[in-house]
Design a protein around this motif. Structure first.
Motif, short mmCIF file in Angstrom:
data_model
loop_
_atom_site.label_atom_id
_atom_site.label_comp_id
_atom_site.label_asym_id
_atom_site.label_seq_id
_atom_site.Cartn_x
_atom_site.Cartn_y
_atom_site.Cartn_z
N TYR A 33 8.88 61.69 59.84
CA TYR A 33 9.20 60.33 59.41
C TYR A 33 7.99 59.68 58.74
O TYR A 33 6.85 59.95 59.12
CB TYR A 33 9.58 59.46 60.62
N TYR A 35 6.68 55.73 58.05
CA TYR A 35 6.85 54.30 58.31
C TYR A 35 5.73 53.54 57.61
O TYR A 35 4.66 54.08 57.37
CB TYR A 35 6.74 54.00 59.81
N LEU A 43 7.05 48.22 62.57
CA LEU A 43 7.14 49.42 61.76
C LEU A 43 8.52 49.49 61.12
O LEU A 43 9.53 49.26 61.78
CB LEU A 43 6.93 50.67 62.62
N ARG A 44 8.54 49.86 59.85
CA ARG A 44 9.81 50.02 59.15
C ARG A 44 9.87 51.40 58.53
O ARG A 44 8.91 51.86 57.92
CB ARG A 44 9.95 48.93 58.07
N LEU A 45 11.02 52.02 58.66
CA LEU A 45 11.21 53.39 58.20
C LEU A 45 11.36 53.44 56.68
O LEU A 45 12.18 52.72 56.10
CB LEU A 45 12.46 53.99 58.86
N GLY A 58 15.20 55.56 54.38
CA GLY A 58 15.17 54.63 55.48
C GLY A 58 15.43 53.22 55.00
O GLY A 58 16.04 53.00 53.96
N GLU A 59 14.93 52.28 55.75
CA GLU A 59 15.19 50.86 55.49
C GLU A 59 14.50 50.32 54.24
O GLU A 59 15.02 49.45 53.55
CB GLU A 59 14.72 50.06 56.72
#
Lengths: 113, 110
Positions: A33, A35, A43-45, A58-59
């Motif tokens: 992953y 982030y 934390l944001r993916l 991800g986001e």
């Protein structure tokens, strides 16, 4: 340590230049992953991978691409860096069939001027 | 945004006191976890609580989960200066992605 390294650890680059961050694992896990961590956002993916050449968004994936040609390496590329991509970037791995916790690398601090 | 919300955002206590941090989500999540992050370092996994569990202990850590309220709490008992760090909750959403809270910054004064 979970056998994860990130390189570089620090980078300063100019707006519009391409940047590639590398995550390397020695655990042979399928899941990897990327982030980003920003104040007030946790934390944001960005992107993740569930195997060689298998990746998904991800986001916050806009402006980022990834590649995984080997199990041990997961690359994050900023095609044309912008100041909004100034952040700390973390790579993480997860065991294929084990508990769902993730193990994090030490992070890369990227500054886009 | 599916991000979790944590409170307080910052907490300052004396050594020996207990520290409680709370986390809530707007959407359903499972496999709720807590992580610690020391300044300038990566996140370290502390404890996981599954959706069918209500409470879990690990050393000085106690985690509770209320699925009806979509919330969790982390209690650190008898805190030490070395517990000074940021603490994040994280849970997997329906799409299998780990969603983090914004974190609680804990300062334990000797």
């Amino acid at each position: 340590d979970a056998g994860i390294t990130q390189s570089p650890r620090h980078k300063v680059t100019e707006t519009g230049t391409p940047v590639t961050l590398r995550c390397h694992q020695t655990e042979n896990h399928r899941y990897m992953y990327w982030y980003r961590q920003d104040p007030g956002h946790g934390l944001r993916l960005i992107h993740y991978s569930y195997g060689v050449k298998d990746t998904d968004k991800g986001e916050v994936s806009d402006g980022y691409s990834v590649s995984r040609s080997k199990t041990e390496d997961f690359l994050l590329t900023l095609e044309s860096a912008t100041s909004s991509q100034t952040s700390v970037y973390f790579c993480a791995i997860r065991e294929d069939r084990g508990p769902p916790e993730q193990y994090f690398g030490p992070g890369t601090r990227l500054t886009v001027t | 945004s599916q991000q979790g919300e944590e409170d307080p955002q910052a907490l300052s206590i004396q050594e020996g006191e207990n520290a409680t941090m709370n986390c809530s989500y707007k959407t359903s999540i499972n496999n709720l976890q807590w992580y610690r992050q020391n300044s300038g370092r990566g996140l370290v996994h502390l404890i996981l609580i599954r959706s069918n569990e209500r409470e879990k202990h690990s050393g000085r850590l106690r985690v509770t989960l209320d699925t009806s309220k979509k919330s969790s709490s982390l209690l650190i008992t008898a805190s030490r200066a070395a517990d000074t760090a940021s603490y994040f909750c994280a849970g997997y959403n329906q799409g299998g992605k780990l969603i983090f809270g914004q974190g609680t910054e804990l300062s334990v004064k000797p």
